[in-house]
Design a protein around this motif. Structure first.
Motif, PDB file in Angstrom:
ATOM      1  N   VAL A  49       0.821  -1.219   0.000  1.00  0.00           N
ATOM      2  CA  VAL A  49       0.000   0.000   0.000  1.00  0.00           C
ATOM      3  C   VAL A  49       0.855   1.270   0.000  1.00  0.00           C
ATOM      4  CG1 VAL A  49      -1.628   1.376   1.345  1.00  0.00           C
ATOM      5  CG2 VAL A  49      -2.101  -1.030   0.927  1.00  0.00           C
ATOM      6  N   PRO A  50       1.819   1.442   0.947  1.00  0.00           N
ATOM      7  CA  PRO A  50       2.643   2.660   0.894  1.00  0.00           C
ATOM      8  C   PRO A  50       3.546   2.721  -0.327  1.00  0.00           C
ATOM      9  CG  PRO A  50       3.434   1.171   2.625  1.00  0.00           C
ATOM     10  CD  PRO A  50       2.138   0.640   2.141  1.00  0.00           C
ATOM     11  N   VAL A  76       3.731  11.194  16.432  1.00  0.00           N
ATOM     12  CA  VAL A  76       2.385  11.027  15.867  1.00  0.00           C
ATOM     13  C   VAL A  76       1.973   9.554  15.903  1.00  0.00           C
ATOM     14  CG1 VAL A  76       0.956  11.319  13.813  1.00  0.00           C
ATOM     15  CG2 VAL A  76       2.675  13.041  14.377  1.00  0.00           C
ATOM     16  N   ALA A  77       2.898   8.676  15.507  1.00  0.00           N
ATOM     17  CA  ALA A  77       2.592   7.246  15.445  1.00  0.00           C
ATOM     18  C   ALA A  77       2.260   6.686  16.823  1.00  0.00           C
ATOM     19  CB  ALA A  77       3.764   6.486  14.829  1.00  0.00           C
ATOM     20  N   GLY A  84       5.228  15.171  10.220  1.00  0.00           N
ATOM     21  CA  GLY A  84       5.284  13.944  11.012  1.00  0.00           C
ATOM     22  C   GLY A  84       4.006  13.128  10.906  1.00  0.00           C
ATOM     23  N   ILE A  85       2.880  13.806  10.662  1.00  0.00           N
ATOM     24  CA  ILE A  85       1.606  13.090  10.478  1.00  0.00           C
ATOM     25  C   ILE A  85       1.692  12.203   9.247  1.00  0.00           C
ATOM     26  CG2 ILE A  85      -0.869  13.349  10.071  1.00  0.00           C
ATOM     27  CD1 ILE A  85      -0.646  16.094  11.499  1.00  0.00           C
ATOM     28  N   ALA A  86       2.202  12.781   8.155  1.00  0.00           N
ATOM     29  CA  ALA A  86       2.340  12.013   6.916  1.00  0.00           C
ATOM     30  C   ALA A  86       3.377  10.904   7.067  1.00  0.00           C
ATOM     31  CB  ALA A  86       2.743  12.949   5.772  1.00  0.00           C
ATOM     32  N   GLY A 144       4.321   5.219   7.326  1.00  0.00           N
ATOM     33  CA  GLY A 144       4.972   4.113   8.028  1.00  0.00           C
ATOM     34  C   GLY A 144       4.002   3.191   8.743  1.00  0.00           C
ATOM     35  N   ALA A 145       2.696   3.363   8.481  1.00  0.00           N
ATOM     36  CA  ALA A 145       1.652   2.517   9.091  1.00  0.00           C
ATOM     37  C   ALA A 145       1.713   2.541  10.613  1.00  0.00           C
ATOM     38  CB  ALA A 145       1.755   1.081   8.577  1.00  0.00           C
ATOM     39  N   ASN A 146       2.211   3.652  11.177  1.00  0.00           N
ATOM     40  CA  ASN A 146       2.281   3.857  12.623  1.00  0.00           C
ATOM     41  C   ASN A 146       3.132   2.817  13.344  1.00  0.00           C
ATOM     42  OD1 ASN A 146       0.482   6.119  12.484  1.00  0.00           O
ATOM     43  ND2 ASN A 146      -1.224   4.688  12.369  1.00  0.00           N
ATOM     44  N   THR A 147       4.088   2.240  12.638  1.00  0.00           N
ATOM     45  CA  THR A 147       5.012   1.281  13.252  1.00  0.00           C
ATOM     46  C   THR A 147       6.388   1.932  13.382  1.00  0.00           C
ATOM     47  OG1 THR A 147       5.705   0.347  11.127  1.00  0.00           O
ATOM     48  CG2 THR A 147       3.788  -0.642  12.199  1.00  0.00           C
TER      49      THR A 147
END
Length: 348
Positions: free
Chosen positions: A10-11, A68-69, A275-277, A282-285
């Motif tokens: 996906v990314p 953010v993550a 940082g949100i992007a 990074g799929a919050n990992t």
């Protein structure tokens, strides 16, 4: 097609689509996309100096992405990373210039001051969320502006009417002669190692500590977590505090490594918002944040080469980044498409 493979694709597909549509935008605007991307590539990897500056740019993006993550993983949306980064920048710069201690004490103290300032700025929306149910997005947005103007006022006080603080003492600096000489005297500093260590810290907290389990549980389902005996209010506050600490350390990268001081600002740095992007990409990992930060840091620095080498406005890269974010945000559609393709292959 496995979910793990889809999570990776996906990314990657989002980035490719963003670059392709960005090329179309360049073409329609009358610019050569091939020359533009060659210039971008050379701006990132063209020589040792460019590589050093690119890595230096990545450091604060990693920490902003982690902030953010971490909040996302605990069910919160910390849009105040920008403000937390700014107060962390000032705290590190002030401690770095106000006292002179042995480096083994001074540098960790300045880093801790930045983390503490960011944590304090995260504590306030965390408390309001936990006690009064005030949405953290509203509070953190407002606190970004408070941070910007408060720090500008504090700089005037510290600088006695001036617009920038004094330089930090060498004992508080992240600068590295070795790394600088290795990359043709770039501004690369030890901050990249601090950022990578924080990646490990985030992983350790979330995956190996009871605290991390509780934080994720509260984020997933507050009612179930409370029924299981977890202190929901305490965990909400703790999540925002830890997220703010990561952001504050992002400011320390600029104060102790890149600039060595802090100047009054007319606007935001943009790192916290990017940082949100980075977190989404990074799929919050923790590991994903490294890749997301590497992409954004590279694009941001490499873009500086485009006006000179290809006569393409730097704003074009902002459009490309925005397109990548758009496609990442549309990841659900891409995910459905990949799942359907996988089902068709299995059916055959």
């Amino acid at each position: 097609m496995s979910n793990r493979l889809i999570n990776v694709l996906v990314p990657v597909i989002s980035i490719i689509l963003g670059l392709l549509v960005g090329a179309v935008v360049m073409l329609v605007s009358g610019y050569d996309p091939v020359a533009g991307y060659i210039a971008l590539w050379n701006g990132i990897f063209g020589d040792a100096y460019a590589i050093g500056e690119t890595i230096r740019q990545i450091s604060p993006y990693i920490l902003a992405g982690l902030a953010v993550a971490f909040a996302f993983r605990t069910g919160l949306f910390n849009i105040g990373v920008e403000g937390q980064l700014i107060v962390g920048w000032f705290a590190a710069a002030y401690v770095g210039m106000a006292v002179e201690l042995p480096k083994i004490i001074h540098l960790p103290l300045a880093l801790l001051a930045a983390a503490a300032a960011g944590a304090l700025w995260g504590l306030i929306p965390g408390l309001l969320k936990a006690t009064l149910k005030v949405h953290e997005v509203i509070v953190t947005i407002m606190m970004n502006y408070i941070a910007l103007h408060l720090v500008n006022a504090l700089i005037k006080v510290v600088a006695k009417g001036g617009f920038k603080t004094d330089k930090i003492h060498e004992t508080a600096s992240l600068r590295s002669d070795f790394l600088s000489e290795l990359t043709d005297f770039s501004t690369l500093h030890y901050g990249i190692f601090v950022a990578l260590f924080m990646v490990f810290i985030m992983w350790f907290i979330l995956e190996r500590m009871k605290l991390g389990y509780e934080l994720k549980s509260v984020g997933f389902n507050e009612n179930a977590a409370q029924y299981a005996g977890m202190n929901v209010k305490k965990n909400i506050v703790m999540a925002m505090v830890i997220s703010g600490a990561f952001a504050g350390l992002g400011g320390a990268m600029e104060a102790l490594g890149t600039f060595g001081n802090m100047s009054s600002r007319g606007g935001f740095t943009g790192i916290g918002f990017d940082g949100i992007a980075v977190a989404l990409l990074g799929a919050n990992t923790p590991l994903g944040v490294i890749f997301g930060a590497s992409l954004f840091g590279s694009l941001k620095y490499g873009a500086n080469n485009m006006p000179n080498a290809a006569d393409i406005p730097i704003e074009i890269v902002s459009i490309v980044i925005a397109l990548i974010i758009f496609f990442v945000a549309s990841g659900y559609i891409i995910r459905i498409g990949l799942q359907r393709i996988g089902k068709k292959k299995e059916a055959k």
